[in-house]
Enzyme design. Structure first.
Site, short mmCIF file in Angstrom:
data_model
loop_
_atom_site.label_atom_id
_atom_site.label_comp_id
_atom_site.label_asym_id
_atom_site.label_seq_id
_atom_site.Cartn_x
_atom_site.Cartn_y
_atom_site.Cartn_z
NE ARG A 110 -3.18 0.47 -0.74
CZ ARG A 110 -3.53 0.50 -2.01
NH1 ARG A 110 -3.25 1.56 -2.75
NH2 ARG A 110 -4.13 -0.53 -2.56
CE LYS A 135 -0.07 28.33 -2.79
NZ LYS A 135 -0.76 29.10 -3.87
CE LYS A 184 3.51 33.92 -0.38
NZ LYS A 184 3.59 34.06 -1.85
CD GLU A 241 3.50 38.17 -2.85
OE1 GLU A 241 2.56 38.90 -2.49
OE2 GLU A 241 3.58 36.96 -2.57
CG ASP A 269 1.64 36.91 -6.23
OD1 ASP A 269 1.68 35.76 -6.70
OD2 ASP A 269 0.83 37.26 -5.36
#
Length: 285
Positions: A102, A137, A169, A202, A224
């Protein structure tokens, strides 16, 4: 960036924790009906198409479960596969094969999906000079696998985590009191702590890009959520003062045009957070 040794440590943690989670005090389904000395052989069967990834990881899983298991690899990581292909054979203790099954499938199905999507984006960028980057992410706990899959698919890794690169950011900038303050405080921090980390900043608009360019020491500017026209303007403003990166909702329909704006990199969280697992099976032979 993260070292090979540190990356391997991440893989070791993933394997140990995943086996703990899945096996617990024993695979009682196998223990109940398969003799301890039973031997068997299984094949990794492809029931889909795309880029295979996770073969090397599967080898590590099998070795962790049972070093006596033997692997015969027919198709290497990064290869194109189609329905009916056999990637490898594993032979040895039947109980051990089932214990590892698995984790091997879960990892390879997801890694192959990520490698396949990354490879599609890489092909869309051919001839532009722009490279595709992943992001943070990722699925908690298996970041190493997902970033490895991006590399297998032909993409490049952004920073691995918060510790191997500085990325200022919007929230950092706002909490620090503006772009210039954030950059200067960061440079002071790096000097004080004797750290050699690259700085990415950013920019939310052309005004912030102009402000960033007044400060030395920025490795890359993250352009961005800009439209095409402003991205082209930003690239011209930045020139060769530092590297450029576009991000923000860029998909397979828009990635080529953003690349043609002249950016060095395009980052996409979708490489790791929006994929459908490749259909793979481990079948006894």
């Amino acid at each position: 960036m993260i070292s090979k040794e540190a990356f391997q440590q991440e893989l070791d943690i993933i394997i140990k924790n995943a086996i703990r989670e899945d096996v617990g005090d024993g695979d009682h389904s196998s223990l109940a009906c398969i003799p301890n000395d039973a031997k068997g052989k299984a094949k990794l069967l492809v029931k889909d198409e795309g880029i295979i990834a996770g073969v090397e990881f599967a080898q590590q899983v099998f070795a962790y479960v049972d070093k006596a298991l033997k692997i015969e690899t027919l198709i290497e990581d990064g290869s194109s596969v189609e329905y009916g292909d056999v990637v490898f054979y594993v032979s040895g203790s039947s109980q051990s094969i089932l214990k590892a099954e698995r984790l091997v499938l879960n990892a390879m199905q997801r890694m192959s999906a990520i490698a396949t999507k990354t490879n599609k984006y890489v092909k869309l960028l051919e001839g532009t000079g722009t490279k595709i980057l992943d992001t943070r992410k990722t699925t908690p706990g298996i970041r190493a696998l997902e970033k490895w899959a991006v590399k297998i698919g032909g993409g490049e890794n952004h920073r691995f985590a918060l510790y191997d690169m500085i990325m200022l950011k919007d929230n950092h900038i706002d909490f620090a009191g503006g772009v210039s303050h954030a950059i200067e405080k960061t440079k002071e921090y790096l000097k004080k702590t004797d750290r050699d980390l690259k700085i990415i900043v950013e920019a939310r608009n052309l005004g912030e890009i102009e402000e960033i360019l007044k400060t030395e020491g920025v490795y890359r500017i993250l352009i961005d959520n800009f439209n095409y026209e402003d991205t082209r303007t930003a690239v011209k403003m930045i020139g060769d003062k530092c590297l450029t990166e576009s991000s923000g909702g860029i998909n397979e329909k828009t990635i080529r045009e953003y690349a043609e704006c002249g950016v060095n990199y395009i980052s996409s969280g979708a490489l790791t957070h929006s994929v459908y697992n490749m259909d793979l099976s481990l079948k006894a032979v």
